[in-house]
Design a protein around this motif. Structure first.
Motif: not given
Length: 372
Positions: A44-50, A88-90, A95-99, A130-135
């Motif tokens: 977990r927490d390998l970088s700011n984006f991964v 990879i969860i990114h 900010k909602s993240g994806g995989a 799988l990608e998520g976008i929050a609005v």
């Protein structure tokens, strides 16, 4: 399992053994055994984006024997395979993240008793995202998956029955065969907060599934079910469009959700009775067995699922659930082997690390029975 600051790694081994009877024959039973070895790594927490990296590899050794007495094997079935998955969860896109992930594997089927299915090998590779976008109070998701399947079956000669009672039993020969399939699926969904207790979710999807090796290659007598099963080497992918709505409620540990759905199959792989009968000699007696064929048909599925829980006093909880599905052949009639309405409930108790529960489930009668 070994845990470190930002993840864990470990091995697991699971073994399952089971013997269960066959309602069609007093002395018949199934002797089943399965072994699974799995390795897993998660960081977990390998970088700011991964946010997370997952890797696991699993090997399964499955076998069962369809016994026709204490020592007589009617049919054996061996299936051994290895699967690998990297994910990879990114948070690269939002900010909602994806995989994103990749899985691949290789398996081998074999048998040593009477002709039922040719020995065959299969390989598969799958890529998904799988990608998520929050609005605001809404979250939108987009999913994609593509699978490649390759099958190689050995040359095979079946043990056909006789077309008429008292006739000579025949056989059908198949050359070595290789089949490959590309299956692509995608989905779009949304989740919206109606208020602090209610949530509404909606999802539409286009799904494709490649035929499995049984549906393609099986061709012979299956005494455990008293049928003749025929695969079809010309089968195409199973394809469907689906829509699902989920309404959820949650308040102070109490929760409820219900999900009605509808699936429109332009190509559903069904095992249907052909109306043809073959006569097979078994233990000195001639049996008339129906011939079932795996085939592509148009179909509709619709139904619902629900579940919920209620917090009770004294660390107790009450859970309940249910599901119902209706399946129709668009060419006419109901589909066979569809489960009936199921309702269940349970009482649970938890104190510290101790958990206990008792559940009751009722399966209703299935009256919408297609030819089988």
């Amino acid at each position: 399992t070994y845990f470190f600051d930002n993840g864990h790694t470990g091995f697991s081994y699971a073994k399952h053994e089971q013997e269960y009877g066959n309602i069609l024959e007093a002395d018949a039973f199934i002797d089943l055994e399965s072994d699974n070895v799995k390795y897993e790594l998660e960081m977990r927490d390998l970088s700011n984006f991964v946010n997370k990296f997952k890797f696991n590899v699993s090997h399964t050794d499955y076998e069962h024997f369809e016994m026709e007495g204490p020592t007589e094997i009617g049919l054996d079935y061996f299936d051994r395979g290895t699967d690998v998955k990297v994910e990879i969860i990114h948070s690269l896109l939002s900010k909602s993240g994806g995989a994103v992930g990749l899985n691949f594997g290789s398996s081998k089927f074999s048998q040593n008793t009477k002709p039922y299915e040719p020995n065959n090998k299969r390989q598969n590779v799958g890529l998904y995202a799988l990608e998520g976008i929050a609005v605001g109070s809404h979250k939108f998701t987009v999913g994609f998956r593509h699978d490649y399947h390759d099958y190689e079956a050995n040359a095979f000669t079946s043990d056909d029955g006789a077309p008429t009672e008292g006739g000579d039993e025949g056989s059908t020969s198949f050359a070595a065969t290789e089949k490959s399939f590309h299956a692509t699926s995608f989905s779009v969904g949304s989740t919206s907060k109606i208020n602090d207790k209610w949530t509404l979710a909606f999802n539409v999807a286009r799904n494709e599934r490649a035929p499995n090796h049984d549906e393609l290659f099986v061709y012979g007598e299956h005494h455990a079910t008293e049928t003749i099963e025929h695969g079809d080497r010309t089968l195409s992918d199973e394809r469907s469009n689906s829509a699902e709505v989920t309404l959820s409620w949650a308040d102070q540990g109490n929760a409820f959700s219900i999900s009605p759905y509808f699936m429109d199959f332009s190509s559903y792989i069904a095992l249907l009775d052909t109306g043809v009968v073959q006569y097979h000699e078994h233990d000195g007696e001639e049996e008339a067995l129906p011939v079932l064929l795996h085939q592509n048909i148009p179909a509709d599925f619709y139904g619902f699922e629900f579940q919920g829980n209620i917090n009770l006093a004294g660390n107790y909880g009450f859970n309940y659930w249910g599901d119902y599905v209706r399946a129709k052949n668009k060419n006419g009639g109901d589909l066979p082997r569809i489960p009936p309405l199921t309702l269940g409930s349970g009482l649970s108790y938890q104190v510290n690390a101790l958990q206990a529960s008792i559940n009751v489930e009722h399966n209703f009668s299935q009256t919408n029975i297609g030819p089988q």
